[in-house]
Design a protein around this motif. Structure first.
Motif, PDB file in Angstrom:
ATOM      1  N   ARG A 128      15.398   0.283   0.233  1.00  0.00           N
ATOM      2  CA  ARG A 128      14.228   1.132   0.036  1.00  0.00           C
ATOM      3  C   ARG A 128      13.486   1.217   1.361  1.00  0.00           C
ATOM      4  NH1 ARG A 128       8.837   0.427  -3.554  1.00  0.00           N
ATOM      5  NH2 ARG A 128       8.051   2.500  -3.104  1.00  0.00           N
ATOM      6  N   GLU A 155      -0.426   5.164  -4.279  1.00  0.00           N
ATOM      7  CA  GLU A 155       0.170   4.456  -5.415  1.00  0.00           C
ATOM      8  C   GLU A 155      -0.865   3.501  -6.003  1.00  0.00           C
ATOM      9  OE1 GLU A 155       4.018   2.779  -5.038  1.00  0.00           O
ATOM     10  OE2 GLU A 155       4.750   4.419  -3.775  1.00  0.00           O
ATOM     11  N   LYS A 205      11.705  -8.420  -4.786  1.00  0.00           N
ATOM     12  CA  LYS A 205      11.679  -8.155  -6.221  1.00  0.00           C
ATOM     13  C   LYS A 205      12.448  -9.187  -7.022  1.00  0.00           C
ATOM     14  CE  LYS A 205      10.834  -3.289  -5.913  1.00  0.00           C
ATOM     15  NZ  LYS A 205      11.130  -1.961  -6.381  1.00  0.00           N
ATOM     16  N   LEU A 220       0.122   0.457  -0.954  1.00  0.00           N
ATOM     17  CA  LEU A 220       0.593   1.738  -0.412  1.00  0.00           C
ATOM     18  C   LEU A 220      -0.379   2.865  -0.722  1.00  0.00           C
ATOM     19  CD1 LEU A 220       4.379   1.542  -1.350  1.00  0.00           C
ATOM     20  CD2 LEU A 220       3.285   0.886   0.784  1.00  0.00           C
ATOM     21  N   ILE A 255      10.063   2.452   3.392  1.00  0.00           N
ATOM     22  CA  ILE A 255       8.650   2.789   3.231  1.00  0.00           C
ATOM     23  C   ILE A 255       8.114   3.191   4.599  1.00  0.00           C
ATOM     24  CG2 ILE A 255       6.389   1.958   2.517  1.00  0.00           C
ATOM     25  CD1 ILE A 255       7.892  -0.113   0.773  1.00  0.00           C
ATOM     26  N   LYS A 279       2.357   5.155   5.277  1.00  0.00           N
ATOM     27  CA  LYS A 279       2.068   5.007   3.856  1.00  0.00           C
ATOM     28  C   LYS A 279       1.547   3.608   3.531  1.00  0.00           C
ATOM     29  CE  LYS A 279       3.991   6.173  -0.603  1.00  0.00           C
ATOM     30  NZ  LYS A 279       5.156   6.558  -1.372  1.00  0.00           N
ATOM     31  N   SER A 295       3.303  -8.544  -1.183  1.00  0.00           N
ATOM     32  CA  SER A 295       3.176  -7.204  -1.737  1.00  0.00           C
ATOM     33  C   SER A 295       2.615  -6.262  -0.688  1.00  0.00           C
ATOM     34  CB  SER A 295       2.238  -7.207  -2.947  1.00  0.00           C
ATOM     35  OG  SER A 295       2.714  -8.068  -3.929  1.00  0.00           O
ATOM     36  N   GLN A 322      -0.196   0.806  -8.066  1.00  0.00           N
ATOM     37  CA  GLN A 322       0.229  -0.583  -8.164  1.00  0.00           C
ATOM     38  C   GLN A 322       0.738  -1.094  -6.824  1.00  0.00           C
ATOM     39  OE1 GLN A 322       3.095  -0.824 -11.288  1.00  0.00           O
ATOM     40  NE2 GLN A 322       1.549  -0.744 -12.895  1.00  0.00           N
ATOM     41  N   LEU A 323       0.676  -2.410  -6.666  1.00  0.00           N
ATOM     42  CA  LEU A 323       1.238  -3.042  -5.476  1.00  0.00           C
ATOM     43  C   LEU A 323       2.760  -2.960  -5.535  1.00  0.00           C
ATOM     44  CD1 LEU A 323      -0.948  -6.265  -5.289  1.00  0.00           C
ATOM     45  CD2 LEU A 323      -1.136  -4.246  -3.852  1.00  0.00           C
ATOM     46  N   THR A 324       3.389  -2.855  -4.370  1.00  0.00           N
ATOM     47  CA  THR A 324       4.847  -2.829  -4.276  1.00  0.00           C
ATOM     48  C   THR A 324       5.332  -4.191  -3.804  1.00  0.00           C
ATOM     49  OG1 THR A 324       4.806  -0.484  -3.740  1.00  0.00           O
ATOM     50  CG2 THR A 324       6.806  -1.696  -3.190  1.00  0.00           C
ATOM     51  N   LEU A 325       6.183  -4.823  -4.588  1.00  0.00           N
ATOM     52  CA  LEU A 325       6.712  -6.132  -4.218  1.00  0.00           C
ATOM     53  C   LEU A 325       7.747  -5.988  -3.115  1.00  0.00           C
ATOM     54  CD1 LEU A 325       7.250  -7.830  -7.680  1.00  0.00           C
ATOM     55  CD2 LEU A 325       5.483  -8.325  -6.018  1.00  0.00           C
TER      56      LEU A 325
END
Length: 194
Positions: A117, A149, A157, A146, A119, A123, A143, A151-154
């Motif tokens: 992924r 968004e 994961k 972003l 990023i 962002k 985390s 929610q936080l992005t881990l």
């Protein structure tokens, strides 16, 4: 070239830095599980054997039928479960930081599958170390907050590395984000005043 590494009972953290020409361009951080492939496959084979025995015994209690057919179906079913489980076993997770472009998060599974992924750097608002509390355990997580968004992005994961392993990655992300944001703020001041 490995510049630093940490190891615990479950995980090994490796920070790679390339040659002098690449230094500062790419920053790579790996978190690797300390179990070998044979340990993972031994567990899967134990699970498969258990499922075969369970299937044969359940079928023999329920219906008196051909035992060869029962055994073949049990083997097929347990093989299916082994394939499904092997896809979920994580080998390592990596964070590749490219200061001018962004970060790439990679998860590599024992089956050989790699999920990536990307990023973009513009962002990312802020990297954060978060303490996660569940009814059973408490652990730290890295985390990303972003833009756009809720929610936080881990970052990790599947794995739960210790705080000692997360701090160098967090510092590297903070360094990249803070320099990038200060450059954006400086550019905005020049555009507004000019």
């Amino acid at each position: 070239m490995v510049s630093s590494s940490l190891s615990s009972k479950r995980y090994t953290y490796i920070h790679e830095s390339g040659s002098e020409t690449r230094r500062g361009a790419i920053d790579i951080h790996h978190v690797i599980i300390n179990r070998s492939r044979s340990t993972g496959y031994a567990r899967l084979m134990g699970l498969a054997f258990f499922l075969v025995i369970l299937g044969v015994s359940m079928y023999s209690f329920i219906e008196k039928d051909n035992p060869v057919r029962t055994l073949s179906w049990s083997c097929l079913l347990s093989g299916f479960f082994v394939v499904i489980q092997s896809r979920k076993l994580v080998k390592k997770e990596s964070v590749i930081i490219m200061p001018t472009f962004g970060i790439q998060i990679e998860t590599q599974y024992l089956s050989g599958k790699t999920v990536s992924r990307f990023i973009p750097i513009d962002k990312i608002l802020k990297p954060m170390l978060v303490e996660c509390v569940t009814p059973v355990t408490c652990y730290w997580s890295l985390s990303l907050f972003l833009r756009g968004e809720e929610q936080l992005t881990l970052v990790f994961k599947e794995l739960r590395p210790s705080l000692k392993m997360l701090v160098p990655i967090w510092k590297a992300l903070c360094t990249v984000i803070s320099t990038d944001q200060s450059e954006i703020i400086t550019e905005e001041k020049h555009v507004v005043s000019g």
